[in-house]
Scaffold this motif. Structure first.
Motif, PDB file in Angstrom:
ATOM      1  N   ALA A   1      13.451 -29.304 -10.193  1.00 13.91           N
ATOM      2  CA  ALA A   1      12.637 -28.084 -10.162  1.00 13.91           C
ATOM      3  C   ALA A   1      11.311 -28.267  -9.443  1.00 13.91           C
ATOM      4  CB  ALA A   1      12.390 -27.604 -11.595  1.00 13.91           C
ATOM      5  N   ASN A   2      10.797 -27.134  -8.938  1.00 14.55           N
ATOM      6  CA  ASN A   2       9.447 -27.030  -8.376  1.00 14.55           C
ATOM      7  C   ASN A   2       9.195 -28.070  -7.282  1.00 14.55           C
ATOM      8  OD1 ASN A   2       6.901 -25.912  -8.092  1.00 14.55           O
ATOM      9  ND2 ASN A   2       6.000 -27.276  -9.625  1.00 14.55           N
ATOM     10  N   VAL A   3      10.007 -27.965  -6.227  1.00 14.12           N
ATOM     11  CA  VAL A   3       9.891 -28.899  -5.108  1.00 14.12           C
ATOM     12  C   VAL A   3       9.676 -28.105  -3.811  1.00 14.12           C
ATOM     13  CG1 VAL A   3      11.332 -30.655  -6.200  1.00 14.12           C
ATOM     14  CG2 VAL A   3      12.399 -28.945  -4.729  1.00 14.12           C
ATOM     15  N   TYR A   4       9.307 -28.811  -2.741  1.00 15.08           N
ATOM     16  CA  TYR A   4       9.326 -28.198  -1.417  1.00 15.08           C
ATOM     17  C   TYR A   4       9.932 -29.209  -0.447  1.00 15.08           C
ATOM     18  CZ  TYR A   4       4.954 -30.791  -0.432  1.00 15.08           C
ATOM     19  OH  TYR A   4       4.006 -31.766  -0.265  1.00 15.08           O
ATOM     20  N   ALA A   5      10.284 -28.754   0.764  1.00 16.36           N
ATOM     21  CA  ALA A   5      11.067 -29.571   1.684  1.00 16.36           C
ATOM     22  C   ALA A   5      10.234 -30.160   2.802  1.00 16.36           C
ATOM     23  CB  ALA A   5      12.197 -28.728   2.276  1.00 16.36           C
ATOM     24  N   GLU A   6      10.695 -31.296   3.291  1.00 18.24           N
ATOM     25  CA  GLU A   6      10.160 -31.917   4.504  1.00 18.24           C
ATOM     26  C   GLU A   6      11.320 -32.369   5.376  1.00 18.24           C
ATOM     27  OE1 GLU A   6       7.432 -35.074   3.651  1.00 18.24           O
ATOM     28  OE2 GLU A   6       5.783 -33.707   3.191  1.00 18.24           O
TER      29      GLU A   6
ATOM     30  N   GLY B   1       8.923 -23.337   5.719  1.00 19.39           N
ATOM     31  CA  GLY B   1       7.660 -22.693   5.351  1.00 19.39           C
ATOM     32  C   GLY B   1       7.042 -23.265   4.099  1.00 19.39           C
ATOM     33  N   LYS B   2       7.585 -24.368   3.597  1.00 20.66           N
ATOM     34  CA  LYS B   2       7.056 -25.061   2.417  1.00 20.66           C
ATOM     35  C   LYS B   2       7.083 -24.200   1.149  1.00 20.66           C
ATOM     36  CE  LYS B   2       5.698 -28.684   4.886  1.00 20.66           C
ATOM     37  NZ  LYS B   2       6.453 -29.941   4.908  1.00 20.66           N
ATOM     38  N   MET B   3       8.025 -23.250   1.120  1.00 23.04           N
ATOM     39  CA  MET B   3       8.170 -22.458  -0.102  1.00 23.04           C
ATOM     40  C   MET B   3       8.713 -23.332  -1.223  1.00 23.04           C
ATOM     41  SD  MET B   3       9.618 -18.724   1.078  1.00 23.04           S
ATOM     42  CE  MET B   3       9.600 -18.152  -0.624  1.00 23.04           C
ATOM     43  N   ARG B   4       8.221 -23.095  -2.434  1.00 22.75           N
ATOM     44  CA  ARG B   4       8.695 -23.842  -3.593  1.00 22.75           C
ATOM     45  C   ARG B   4      10.089 -23.364  -3.992  1.00 22.75           C
ATOM     46  NH1 ARG B   4       5.635 -28.346  -5.592  1.00 22.75           N
ATOM     47  NH2 ARG B   4       3.625 -28.130  -4.544  1.00 22.75           N
ATOM     48  N   PHE B   5      10.894 -24.314  -4.467  1.00 28.28           N
ATOM     49  CA  PHE B   5      12.253 -23.944  -4.884  1.00 28.28           C
ATOM     50  C   PHE B   5      12.779 -24.940  -5.915  1.00 28.28           C
ATOM     51  CE2 PHE B   5      12.532 -26.619  -1.105  1.00 28.28           C
ATOM     52  CZ  PHE B   5      13.492 -27.568  -1.450  1.00 28.28           C
ATOM     53  N   ASP B   6      13.881 -24.545  -6.558  1.00 26.01           N
ATOM     54  CA  ASP B   6      14.660 -25.431  -7.427  1.00 26.01           C
ATOM     55  C   ASP B   6      16.010 -25.649  -6.744  1.00 26.01           C
ATOM     56  OD1 ASP B   6      12.557 -24.957  -9.117  1.00 26.01           O
ATOM     57  OD2 ASP B   6      13.750 -24.117 -10.751  1.00 26.01           O
ATOM     58  N   ILE B   7      16.597 -26.821  -6.962  1.00 26.76           N
ATOM     59  CA  ILE B   7      17.964 -27.057  -6.485  1.00 26.76           C
ATOM     60  C   ILE B   7      18.832 -27.531  -7.638  1.00 26.76           C
ATOM     61  CG2 ILE B   7      17.300 -27.636  -4.112  1.00 26.76           C
ATOM     62  CD1 ILE B   7      17.843 -30.603  -4.830  1.00 26.76           C
ATOM     63  N   VAL B   8      20.131 -27.311  -7.506  1.00 27.42           N
ATOM     64  CA  VAL B   8      21.106 -28.003  -8.353  1.00 27.42           C
ATOM     65  C   VAL B   8      21.950 -28.851  -7.415  1.00 27.42           C
ATOM     66  CG1 VAL B   8      21.194 -26.462 -10.336  1.00 27.42           C
ATOM     67  CG2 VAL B   8      22.559 -25.918  -8.330  1.00 27.42           C
ATOM     68  N   ALA B   9      22.185 -30.097  -7.805  1.00 24.32           N
ATOM     69  CA  ALA B   9      22.810 -31.032  -6.875  1.00 24.32           C
ATOM     70  C   ALA B   9      23.601 -32.099  -7.614  1.00 24.32           C
ATOM     71  CB  ALA B   9      21.739 -31.696  -6.004  1.00 24.32           C
ATOM     72  N   GLU B  10      24.557 -32.684  -6.885  1.00 28.04           N
ATOM     73  CA  GLU B  10      25.304 -33.848  -7.355  1.00 28.04           C
ATOM     74  C   GLU B  10      24.759 -35.086  -6.655  1.00 28.04           C
ATOM     75  OE1 GLU B  10      29.228 -32.809  -6.184  1.00 28.04           O
ATOM     76  OE2 GLU B  10      29.556 -31.430  -7.855  1.00 28.04           O
ATOM     77  N   MET B  11      24.803 -36.208  -7.347  1.00 29.38           N
ATOM     78  CA  MET B  11      24.318 -37.464  -6.784  1.00 29.38           C
ATOM     79  C   MET B  11      25.503 -38.225  -6.181  1.00 29.38           C
ATOM     80  SD  MET B  11      21.882 -40.195  -8.819  1.00 29.38           S
ATOM     81  CE  MET B  11      21.246 -38.859  -9.829  1.00 29.38           C
ATOM     82  N   ARG B  12      25.369 -38.619  -4.936  1.00 26.67           N
ATOM     83  CA  ARG B  12      26.445 -39.349  -4.258  1.00 26.67           C
ATOM     84  C   ARG B  12      25.889 -40.587  -3.561  1.00 26.67           C
ATOM     85  NH1 ARG B  12      30.494 -35.428  -2.794  1.00 26.67           N
ATOM     86  NH2 ARG B  12      30.716 -34.068  -4.614  1.00 26.67           N
TER      87      ARG B  12
END
Length: 574
Positions: free
Chosen positions: A491-496, A543-554
């Motif tokens: 939760a509450n992340v942004y991308a690079e 645009g550095k918008m904050r977001f949550d992701i759901v993901a699997e670890m591989r």
């Protein structure tokens, strides 16, 4: 498509603390295990270290004794035995398993797969008469037969006995067979109810081996077939299925039979083959023969005794599969256009489409494609032998078999289970069936069924994503229904470092509280997601918008270097 994120329940903290202490895992893992039915040290031991010795006694299954005794009589009298099975992956693997096992000690055995187009699903009159005309006294039916009342009665008149090994839901009346092996029978007390068709066949060869004092280790050679059937038929990876899948995948990865080895090579599968590899690569190739031509080619491949011959057969199967993909794509396009052109269907709770020239062999796949796009219970119908025949597929937790059952007055026959079914009806009944099925679905469907659900195991912080944690997750495999691959919310992340791959996939890193991830995030097919032209996923990430992701670890291995990756299943922006 919009997804609903559903957090799995949080178990009571004392229970989590106790299991965490007992088996020395962190609290997140303890909660995940409890949600999978693992609540004690002993259960954890069985879960992480499945054992073939934990398989149930096959004679606990109703009619197993009668089945084995009849086979023993056939062998003693030198009678011909026919192994009969459905034309899908479960049916062809089950036939290969039973035929291959019996052939190791008894010669007068043949196999029979019905022609999808000339005979249809299940036990056919043509198959029964073929048996009688060729002096066959016993038919062992696998992955079909539970509703074959009339065909089994005909066989009896013609002097042919039946043993039925099925896993589909029985009707009120059972066929008058020598034995009906189906754990879903109301009068069957077998402890595990979710075996595949090949799984029921495996229980029968287990019982035969016990009766004939055959070493149980000789049955290991058939576990790769059972694992393929479990994966392809989408049965729960719980209980006995989990044990069978665990050891079947081990065999598939290390000592597969030549036929499966050939399919793996043609699918570019080399190692770490899991349930999803079977579902998406091996299964469709086995299915292809039965969809477009005749499934006996798949059985001949699976019972091949040498790799060279198997590779030749696999090449033919691969070519058929390529043709199948073309049919699939074209008919799917037509189905989508049909839905888009009918305004009233936009408000429907179900999809029922009919076109008389659609290829019967791919309509089940098309039904699944329609669910991927429109997400509602779906039936695709075509015309075959003067009847409308179809395949049904469902959404999570909606029982499509029961919905079809409520329309039985309009049908000639139907069969299946909660998520998949087949049906046949007069062509003139199609419009009435569309209306009645829609009314039934409308009355049964709930809000939870209207969006695809992503079940989330727990929320993780970035500093919890490491190899120590991942190595325990790996030991929870094999993954599938009932034991899904762990999914985590971050939760509450942004991308690079956002990159678009092949115009449709995303690759990026995420930052949380100033910390950049070591794992790279991959979002397949997410580059073209958009609410409007300016609000594409790519633009919002950049645009550095904050977001949550759901993901699997591989784990990713490239040039002998390993790294962790996050396979993103969905993104939700603030």
């Amino acid at each position: 498509m919009e997804y609903l994120w559903k957090q799995k329940p949080k178990t009571s903290q004392p229970a989590i603390d106790q299991l965490s202490k007992e088996i020395n895992v962190n609290l997140t893992l303890a909660n995940m295990l409890i949600n999978r039915g693992v609540e004690s040290f002993e259960q954890a031991k069985s879960y992480f270290r499945p054992s073939l010795t934990s398989l149930h006694d096959p004679f606990l299954m109703k009619d197993m004794t009668e089945a084995v005794e009849r086979i023993q009589v056939a062998i003693a009298a030198d009678e011909k035995i026919m192994v009969y099975g459905d034309y899908d992956v479960d049916g062809t693997t089950a036939v290969s398993l039973m035929y291959g096992f019996l052939k190791t000690f008894y010669s007068p055995v043949v196999f029979y797969i019905p022609d999808r187009y000339k005979e249809g699903y299940g036990i056919s009159e043509k198959g029964v008469r073929f048996a009688a005309e060729n002096g066959i006294k016993l038919i062992i039916a696998l992955d079909c037969g539970i509703k074959a009342i009339e065909k089994v009665a005909l066989a009896k008149e013609l002097g042919v006995d039946f043993i039925i090994c099925d896993h589909h839901t029985p009707g009120e009346e059972l066929p008058d067979a020598i034995a009906v092996l189906d754990a879903k029978r109301k009068d069957c007390n077998y402890p595990y109810k979710e075996l595949s068709g090949a799984g029921v066949g495996f229980k029968l060869i287990q019982a035969i081996a016990i009766k004939r004092e055959i070493d149980s280790s000789q049955l290991d050679a058939y576990l790769d077939l059972v694992a393929v059937s479990i994966a392809a038929d989408i049965v729960p990876i719980t209980g006995e299925n989990r044990i069978l899948a665990y050891y079947g995948l081990d065999r598939l990865n290390n000592t597969p039979r030549p036929g499966l080895k050939a399919l793996m090579l043609s699918s570019n599968l080399e190692k770490d083959i899991g349930i999803s590899d079977v579902v998406f690569k091996i299964g469709p190739r086995i299915n292809a023969s039965g969809r477009l031509e005749h499934a006996k080619a798949s059985v001949e491949l699976l019972i091949s005794s040498d790799l060279e011959g198997a590779m030749e057969r696999a090449k033919v199967v691969d070519e058929v599969n390529a043709t199948r993909r073309n049919f699939d794509e074209n008919i799917t396009k037509e189905a989508f256009e049909m839905i888009a052109s009918r305004e009233e269907m936009a408000e429907w709770n179900s999809t029922v489409l009919f076109k008389n020239d659609w290829h019967k062999g791919v309509i089940g796949i098309v039904a699944s494609r329609c669910i991927e796009k429109y997400y509602r219970p779906t039936i695709i119908l075509t015309e075959s032998n003067g009847k409308a025949t179809g395949s049904a597929r469902s959404v999570v937790d909606f029982n499509i078999y029961q919905a079809i059952e409520e329309c039985a007055d309009l049908l000639d026959q139907f069969g299946g289970h909660m998520y998949a079914a087949g049906l046949t009806l007069p062509v003139e009944n199609v419009p009435a069936f569309q209306e009645k099925f829609e009314a039934v679905v409308k009355g049964r469907i709930q809000e939870i069924h209207r969006k695809p659900v992503i079940e989330v195991d727990d929320e993780l912080l970035l500093d919890q994503i490491n190899y120590k944690f991942y190595n325990i997750l790996k030991q929870m495999a094999p993954f599938g229904p009932g034991n899904t691959e762990p999914v985590f919310r971050i939760a509450n992340v942004y991308a690079e470092d956002v990159t678009v791959l092949k115009d449709k996939h995303l690759r990026f890193k995420i930052v949380q509280d100033g910390q950049v991830t070591t794992p790279v995030c991959l979002g397949f097919g997410m580059a073209d997601r958009a609410k409007d032209p300016d609000l594409t996923t790519v633009n919002m990430l950049r645009g550095k918008m904050r977001f949550d992701i759901v993901a699997e670890m591989r784990e990713n291995v490239f040039r002998d270097k390993s790294s962790l990756q996050l396979y993103v299943k969905d993104i939700k922006f603030d």
